[in-house]
Design a protein around this motif. Structure first.
Motif, mmCIF file in Angstrom:
data_model
loop_
_atom_site.group_PDB
_atom_site.id
_atom_site.type_symbol
_atom_site.label_atom_id
_atom_site.label_comp_id
_atom_site.label_asym_id
_atom_site.label_seq_id
_atom_site.Cartn_x
_atom_site.Cartn_y
_atom_site.Cartn_z
ATOM 1 N N ALA A 73 0.835 -1.208 0.000
ATOM 2 C CA ALA A 73 0.000 0.000 0.000
ATOM 3 C C ALA A 73 0.865 1.253 0.000
ATOM 4 C CB ALA A 73 -0.945 -0.007 1.198
ATOM 5 N N SER A 74 1.941 1.248 0.764
ATOM 6 C CA SER A 74 2.841 2.408 0.803
ATOM 7 C C SER A 74 3.547 2.609 -0.533
ATOM 8 C CB SER A 74 3.868 2.244 1.923
ATOM 9 O OG SER A 74 3.224 2.237 3.174
ATOM 10 N N LEU A 75 3.987 1.515 -1.154
ATOM 11 C CA LEU A 75 4.634 1.618 -2.462
ATOM 12 C C LEU A 75 3.654 2.112 -3.523
ATOM 13 C CD1 LEU A 75 6.832 -1.621 -2.449
ATOM 14 C CD2 LEU A 75 7.594 0.758 -2.100
ATOM 15 N N VAL A 76 2.418 1.626 -3.453
ATOM 16 C CA VAL A 76 1.388 2.083 -4.386
ATOM 17 C C VAL A 76 1.120 3.570 -4.165
ATOM 18 C CG1 VAL A 76 -1.067 1.914 -4.989
ATOM 19 C CG2 VAL A 76 0.307 -0.166 -4.770
ATOM 20 N N GLN A 77 0.963 3.973 -2.913
ATOM 21 C CA GLN A 77 0.733 5.394 -2.624
ATOM 22 C C GLN A 77 1.874 6.241 -3.169
ATOM 23 O OE1 GLN A 77 0.212 5.373 1.615
ATOM 24 N NE2 GLN A 77 -1.976 4.958 1.470
ATOM 25 N N GLY A 78 3.104 5.781 -2.989
ATOM 26 C CA GLY A 78 4.253 6.506 -3.514
ATOM 27 C C GLY A 78 4.209 6.635 -5.030
ATOM 28 N N ALA A 79 3.836 5.552 -5.715
ATOM 29 C CA ALA A 79 3.739 5.584 -7.176
ATOM 30 C C ALA A 79 2.602 6.498 -7.625
ATOM 31 C CB ALA A 79 3.556 4.165 -7.727
ATOM 32 N N VAL A 80 1.490 6.480 -6.889
ATOM 33 C CA VAL A 80 0.378 7.376 -7.203
ATOM 34 C C VAL A 80 0.825 8.825 -7.029
ATOM 35 C CG1 VAL A 80 -1.914 8.171 -6.467
ATOM 36 C CG2 VAL A 80 -1.461 5.715 -6.689
ATOM 37 N N VAL A 81 1.523 9.100 -5.941
ATOM 38 C CA VAL A 81 2.011 10.456 -5.693
ATOM 39 C C VAL A 81 3.002 10.878 -6.774
ATOM 40 C CG1 VAL A 81 3.392 11.850 -4.097
ATOM 41 C CG2 VAL A 81 1.493 10.496 -3.249
ATOM 42 N N ASP A 82 3.844 9.964 -7.244
ATOM 43 C CA ASP A 82 4.751 10.286 -8.354
ATOM 44 C C ASP A 82 3.958 10.720 -9.583
ATOM 45 O OD1 ASP A 82 6.959 9.654 -6.800
ATOM 46 O OD2 ASP A 82 7.308 7.705 -7.763
ATOM 47 N N GLU A 83 2.871 9.996 -9.881
ATOM 48 C CA GLU A 83 2.016 10.353 -11.020
ATOM 49 C C GLU A 83 1.365 11.716 -10.807
ATOM 50 O OE1 GLU A 83 1.571 8.775 -13.964
ATOM 51 O OE2 GLU A 83 3.064 7.307 -13.313
ATOM 52 N N VAL A 84 0.870 11.952 -9.604
ATOM 53 C CA VAL A 84 0.235 13.232 -9.281
ATOM 54 C C VAL A 84 1.246 14.369 -9.432
ATOM 55 C CG1 VAL A 84 -0.756 14.612 -7.391
ATOM 56 C CG2 VAL A 84 -1.553 12.267 -7.781
ATOM 57 N N ALA A 85 2.428 14.175 -8.886
ATOM 58 C CA ALA A 85 3.464 15.215 -8.958
ATOM 59 C C ALA A 85 3.830 15.511 -10.409
ATOM 60 C CB ALA A 85 4.696 14.787 -8.165
ATOM 61 N N GLN A 86 3.980 14.454 -11.207
ATOM 62 C CA GLN A 86 4.327 14.641 -12.606
ATOM 63 C C GLN A 86 3.200 15.366 -13.344
ATOM 64 O OE1 GLN A 86 5.215 10.998 -14.657
ATOM 65 N NE2 GLN A 86 5.828 12.031 -16.517
ATOM 66 N N GLU A 87 1.968 14.924 -13.108
ATOM 67 C CA GLU A 87 0.809 15.520 -13.787
ATOM 68 C C GLU A 87 0.613 16.989 -13.405
ATOM 69 O OE1 GLU A 87 -3.775 15.163 -12.919
ATOM 70 O OE2 GLU A 87 -3.026 13.319 -13.850
#
Length: 178
Positions: A73-87
């Motif tokens: 869940a933490s790794l997924v959240q981190g990947a989601v946040v990476d996408e959000v930051a990039q977007e």
């Protein structure tokens, strides 16, 4: 119809049925070796297991004492946040990340192990990107990122505190009344 044609037809039906079962058992993950896929970015089962072992080392625990679902869940959240930051065009300042990590002993322990460092970074980046975007914009963007989790870990629920819900069981109990 000859016996040979009948056998071919039966073999074809068995293969088709086996293929259907394989698709059902593989669930929503793109590949059985995927623990999760976040908007096209794969978190492999092997990288999850490596991170779990590294987290255990960092905490002086046995890998079996580490909650795999929580790490995923933490790794997924981190990947989601990476996408959000990039977007959203947000850059995470490495000094801000390091400063935040240094305020939490558990994050410091993860950051000290190169294989657990992505876990520390993921946990820190969630707070940093949310801070930069503000809670409402962050939440809107976070919820919009598509996530697929291997069903053995449950279901991705970005609105829950845990991130992953359900048992991870592929079977569902059936209740009948007498």
């Amino acid at each position: 119809m000859s016996v040979r044609q009948s056998r071919r037809g039966a073999l074809g039906r068995h293969l088709a049925a086996a293929g259907t079962v394989a698709v059902l058992l593989s669930g929503c993950a793109n590949h059985p070796t995927d623990a999760a896929v976040v908007d096209g970015t794969t978190i492999s089962e092997s990288s999850l297991q490596t991170t779990v072992r590294a987290a255990a080392r960092a905490l002086g625990a046995a890998p079996t004492d580490i909650n795999q679902r929580a790490v995923l869940a933490s790794l997924v959240q981190g990947a989601v946040v990476d996408e959000v930051a990039q977007e959203r065009g947000v850059d995470v300042d490495p000094r801000a990340r390091e400063s935040l990590i240094n305020t939490e002993p558990q994050l410091q322990a993860f950051a000290a192990d190169p294989e657990a460092a992505p876990l520390a970074e993921a946990l820190a980046d969630v707070a940093l990107v949310q801070q930069q975007l503000g809670p409402e914009a962050f939440s809107e963007a976070f919820l919009a990122v598509p996530v697929t989790v291997n069903p053995r870990y449950g279901t991705w629920d970005p609105t829950s505190q845990e991130g992953l819900t359900g048992t991870g069981s592929l079977s569902v109990e059936s209740y009948t009344t007498p």
